[in-house]
Design a protein around this motif. Structure first.
Motif, PDB file in Angstrom:
ATOM      1  N   UNK A  72       0.815  -1.338  -0.275  1.00 16.46           N
ATOM      2  CA  UNK A  72       0.087  -0.078  -0.133  1.00 16.46           C
ATOM      3  C   UNK A  72       0.886   1.369   0.000  1.00 16.46           C
ATOM      4  N   UNK A  73       0.258   2.296   0.055  1.00 16.58           N
ATOM      5  CA  UNK A  73       0.898   3.830   0.150  1.00 16.58           C
ATOM      6  C   UNK A  73       2.106   3.517   1.111  1.00 16.58           C
ATOM      7  N   UNK A  74       3.339   4.272   0.630  1.00 20.82           N
ATOM      8  CA  UNK A  74       4.475   4.137   1.242  1.00 20.82           C
ATOM      9  C   UNK A  74       4.324   5.376   2.014  1.00 20.82           C
ATOM     10  N   UNK A  75       5.354   5.693   2.992  1.00 20.48           N
ATOM     11  CA  UNK A  75       5.358   6.860   3.665  1.00 20.48           C
ATOM     12  C   UNK A  75       6.554   7.766   3.183  1.00 20.48           C
ATOM     13  N   UNK A  78       3.540  19.912  -6.297  1.00 17.84           N
ATOM     14  CA  UNK A  78       4.733  18.920  -5.888  1.00 17.84           C
ATOM     15  C   UNK A  78       4.008  17.874  -4.965  1.00 17.84           C
ATOM     16  N   UNK A  79       4.303  16.841  -5.473  1.00 16.49           N
ATOM     17  CA  UNK A  79       3.828  15.442  -4.740  1.00 16.49           C
ATOM     18  C   UNK A  79       3.853  14.181  -5.159  1.00 16.49           C
ATOM     19  N   UNK A  80       3.665  13.186  -4.285  1.00 12.49           N
ATOM     20  CA  UNK A  80       3.803  11.847  -5.003  1.00 12.49           C
ATOM     21  C   UNK A  80       2.671  11.035  -4.574  1.00 12.49           C
ATOM     22  N   UNK A  81       2.400   9.766  -5.288  1.00 10.85           N
ATOM     23  CA  UNK A  81       1.787   8.683  -4.581  1.00 10.85           C
ATOM     24  C   UNK A  81       2.288   7.261  -4.605  1.00 10.85           C
ATOM     25  N   UNK A  82       2.275   6.379  -3.845  1.00  9.16           N
ATOM     26  CA  UNK A  82       2.869   5.217  -4.044  1.00  9.16           C
ATOM     27  C   UNK A  82       4.553   5.344  -3.616  1.00  9.16           C
ATOM     28  N   UNK A  83       5.038   6.576  -3.240  1.00 12.52           N
ATOM     29  CA  UNK A  83       6.273   6.992  -2.988  1.00 12.52           C
ATOM     30  C   UNK A  83       6.790   7.525  -4.126  1.00 12.52           C
ATOM     31  N   UNK A  84       6.686   6.903  -5.234  1.00 11.83           N
ATOM     32  CA  UNK A  84       7.429   7.727  -6.243  1.00 11.83           C
ATOM     33  C   UNK A  84       6.726   7.902  -7.689  1.00 11.83           C
ATOM     34  N   UNK A  85       5.312   7.968  -7.532  1.00 10.22           N
ATOM     35  CA  UNK A  85       4.591   8.119  -8.744  1.00 10.22           C
ATOM     36  C   UNK A  85       4.252   9.693  -8.846  1.00 10.22           C
ATOM     37  N   UNK A  86       5.071  10.450  -9.631  1.00 12.96           N
ATOM     38  CA  UNK A  86       4.910  11.457  -9.674  1.00 12.96           C
ATOM     39  C   UNK A  86       3.592  12.397 -10.025  1.00 12.96           C
TER      40      UNK A  86
END
Length: 258
Positions: free
Chosen positions: A174-177, A243-251
């Motif tokens: 799931x979603x990383x921190x 500026x943000x990410x989902x799943x730790x690196x999906x820009x």
């Protein structure tokens, strides 16, 4: 009218809440005026020859994904087309020495309708969907965008929809921190190149930057950035607006060019 690059993220953004969705929902109010039409290059429509949608009525909604909740497959975005504008785009490309093919049947894929349903939820602004060519050079992508730059003066909003970092193998479920350092590092490099308007470096990032292939193992999500930049060649000013990410690196990084 500016041109935009939007990180469209996962299809789940269509039904989620959170900071990125709130940003998309506020984006229309940040534009100088309501667009009379939208031209959108989607990472999820690939073609070797540039295609220009020429839909006479309203678009069908394409569900080009699998394994998601049923509610996603009940959403629609029946935006109208604009054949007059589509023909004008084809002519602008021809004048620039670029070939194109009209497409009267293709609907809007999730790279188009997922962000648009938050930015313009009424689906009442005409849309021209544009394909991307992952085999072409960065220079070609930029020149295609540049050929359409004059439309901005007539309140046409040009959007590239994709993601500067898009690597399924590295995404965390799931979603990383927090965000992975390498993804942030690559996007900060992108920001510096945009500030210097170094589109040549951006166009060659996958072959020359140490993180290029890691960030974009396939190019289709990265290259819409170059179409959006090309559309602002006359002013050459860009700024990051999210500026943000989902799943730790999906820009989810987004850019405005004006």
């Amino acid at each position: 009218m500016p041109s935009l690059f939007l990180g469209h993220g996962s299809p789940m953004i269509a039904v989620e809440t959170g900071p990125y969705v709130q940003f998309l929902q506020s984006l229309a109010s940040q534009l100088p005026r309501r667009p009379r039409a939208i031209v959108l290059f989607s990472a999820h429509w690939e073609a070797v020859t540039q295609q220009v949608s020429r839909v006479e009525s309203h678009y069908d909604t394409i569900y080009d994904f699998g394994g998601f909740p049923d509610e996603l497959y009940r959403l629609t975005y029946p935006a109208p087309g604009d054949v007059t504008l589509a023909d004008e785009i084809s002519e602008l490309l021809r004048e620039a020495g670029l070939s194109s093919i009209p497409n009267p049947t293709r609907g809007l894929d999730h790279g188009a309708w997922v962000p648009l349903r938050h930015v313009f939820p009424d689906a009442d602004i005409p849309v021209i969907a544009m394909s991307v060519n992952s085999r072409a050079t960065g220079e070609v992508h930029y020149q295609i965008g540049k050929a359409l730059a004059s439309l901005r003066a007539r309140d046409v909003l040009i959007i590239g929809s994709g993601g500067t970092v898009h690597n399924f193998r590295t995404m965390k479920f799931p979603e990383g921190e927090g965000a992975d350092d390498w993804a942030v590092e690559f996007d900060e490099w992108v920001m510096r190149q945009i500030k210097d308007w170094n589109y040549e470096a951006l166009g060659n990032a996958r072959s020359t930057h140490p993180l290029g292939m890691h960030a974009a193992p396939t190019p289709e999500h990265y290259i819409p950035l170059l179409y959006a930049m090309g559309a602002a060649d006359d002013t050459r000013q860009g700024k990051r607006i999210y500026h943000g990410y989902s799943h730790s690196n999906l820009s989810l990084n987004c850019w405005q060019f004006s």
